[in-house]
Write an enzyme that holds these catalytic residues in place. Structure first.
Site, PDB file in Angstrom:
ATOM      1  NE  ARG A  64       5.063 -12.643 -12.407  1.00 22.34           N
ATOM      2  CZ  ARG A  64       5.694 -11.473 -11.766  1.00 22.34           C
ATOM      3  NH1 ARG A  64       5.876 -10.407 -11.214  1.00 22.34           N
ATOM      4  NH2 ARG A  64       6.974 -12.404 -10.484  1.00 22.34           N
TER       5      ARG A  64
ATOM      6  CE  LYS B 106     -13.831 -27.420  -8.666  1.00 24.02           C
ATOM      7  NZ  LYS B 106     -13.073 -26.107  -9.181  1.00 24.02           N
TER       8      LYS B 106
ATOM      9  CG  ASP C   2      -9.745 -29.617  -5.876  1.00 26.33           C
ATOM     10  OD1 ASP C   2     -10.988 -28.562  -4.964  1.00 26.33           O
ATOM     11  OD2 ASP C   2      -9.623 -29.431  -6.728  1.00 26.33           O
TER      12      ASP C   2
ATOM     13  N   GLY D 278      -2.693 -25.220 -10.431  1.00 30.69           N
ATOM     14  CA  GLY D 278      -1.240 -25.902 -10.846  1.00 30.69           C
ATOM     15  C   GLY D 278      -0.367 -25.424  -9.204  1.00 30.69           C
TER      16      GLY D 278
ATOM     17  N   GLY E 134      -6.247 -28.345  -5.464  1.00 35.45           N
ATOM     18  CA  GLY E 134      -6.897 -29.040  -6.398  1.00 35.45           C
ATOM     19  C   GLY E 134      -6.311 -31.172  -6.680  1.00 35.45           C
ATOM     20  CB  SER E 135      -4.942 -32.940  -8.658  1.00 38.83           C
ATOM     21  OG  SER E 135      -5.309 -32.689  -9.884  1.00 38.83           O
TER      22      SER E 135
END
EC number: 4.3.3.6
Length: 335
Positions: free
Chosen positions: A171, A87, A30, A257, A278-279
């Site tokens: 999972r 996006k 990102d 995450g 992302g971040s």
């Protein structure tokens, strides 16, 4: 549908999935400006995702998160030679059309932005640009693939620096695929019927408001001109393909995450085809080093000695958030 149209649609889907395969095994980062895009490219990113804010800042700002400004996307496209993605909001076909007209390489119909449609996602087969979509489970993944997504990613919980939800989604999908492989075709058809049920929500809501029974007629269109049975048949074919392949029939990335090289390596070890960050890059204390380290971790995910070396002197990762502390769960957006 005539034979020529079927051939053209299949050709278009093949091209879209072909682009997704080109970024397989890589890291997509990102970025919010040209400088960040250049850092990502120099670090070895296979593509960048253009946003107005990284997910952590979107979460902090609150309000309504929309498609990035056209000028910002163009600035990023002009700054790098690698593919640029952007996006749009879930269900916001007009934003997607604008992104396609701009010439972005892939559109992410993303739960990180505020959803525009409470009932449906975009029917992506109407577009020439390929789409990537998030999924928490096999049902969401298969619905997005049936709609035309060329790539799937976990939703995780974007902007938290917490990998737990991405692990949960991997999972859930992997275990459901193993279950599908043990099922008979008749049992799989029942799963297809269950997975198609979210498309009934609008029709059922209208029937309830009108005081009518919650059921649809055999020939009643419920989404983009398709009947419930036609949607079931389409999903059933995808599930049979999954049974045969033992995996999703499209490229499947981890997202939501990922904050450290170890997080990226974990996702690859769990069978992912690549990683979105992302971040995690630009909220770390040393973005260039963190970016390079995460790229190297994806390339060497099964070499612990190399991972240990990669993880040295890369600065502090982004501050993480416990999932229980969140006021907004972005992963729950979409159907």
């Amino acid at each position: 549908m005539d034979k020529l149209k079927i051939i053209m649609e299949k050709g278009t889907e093949r091209l879209k999935r072909g682009f997704a395969k080109m970024v397989k095994g890589g890291v997509i980062m990102d970025v919010t400006n040209a400088e960040q895009a250049r850092i990502a490219e120099e670090a070895g990113a296979v593509a960048v995702m253009a946003l107005h804010k990284v997910p952590a800042d979107i979460r902090k700002a609150g309000g309504v998160a929309r498609m990035a400004p056209v000028e910002k996307i163009q600035e990023i496209m002009d700054a790098v030679t690698i593919p640029v993605m952007a996006k749009c909001r879930i269900g916001h076909e007009a934003e997607a059309r604008i992104l396609e007209a701009l010439g972005v390489d892939m559109i992410d119909e993303s739960e990180v932005l505020t959803p525009a449609d409470p009932f449906f996602h975009i029917y992506k087969k109407k577009f020439t640009a390929p789409f990537v979509c998030g999924a928490r489970n096999l049902g969401e993944a298969v619905r997005r693939i049936w709609e035309g997504a060329a790539m799937i990613r976990t939703k995780g919980e974007a902007g938290t620096g917490n990998i737990v939800e991405a692990v949960r989604h991997v999972r859930l999908v992997n275990e459901n695929i193993r279950l599908i492989q043990r099922m008979t075709d008749e049992e799989i058809y029942g799963v297809a019927e269950k997975f198609a049920e979210p498309y009934l929500r609008l029709a059922f809501s209208v029937k309830e408001i009108s005081g009518l029974p919650k059921r649809v007629l055999e020939n009643e269109p419920i989404y983009e001109g398709f009947t419930y049975r036609e949607i079931v048949e389409g999903i059933y074919k995808i599930l049979l393909e999954i049974k045969k392949l033992g995996r999703l029939p499209v490229v499947n990335f981890a997202a939501g995450g990922v904050a450290t090289p170890a997080d990226a390596a974990l996702m690859m070890a769990m069978g992912m085809d690549g990683v979105f960050v992302g971040s995690g890059i630009f909220k770390s204390s040393n973005p260039p080093k963190m970016a390079r380290a995460i790229v190297e971790a994806v390339n060497h995910w099964d070499e612990p000695d190399v991972l240990a070396e990669i993880s040295r002197e890369i600065g502090e990762p982004m501050r993480g958030q416990a999932i229980e502390e969140l006021q907004v769960r972005m992963e729950e957006r979409g159907v």
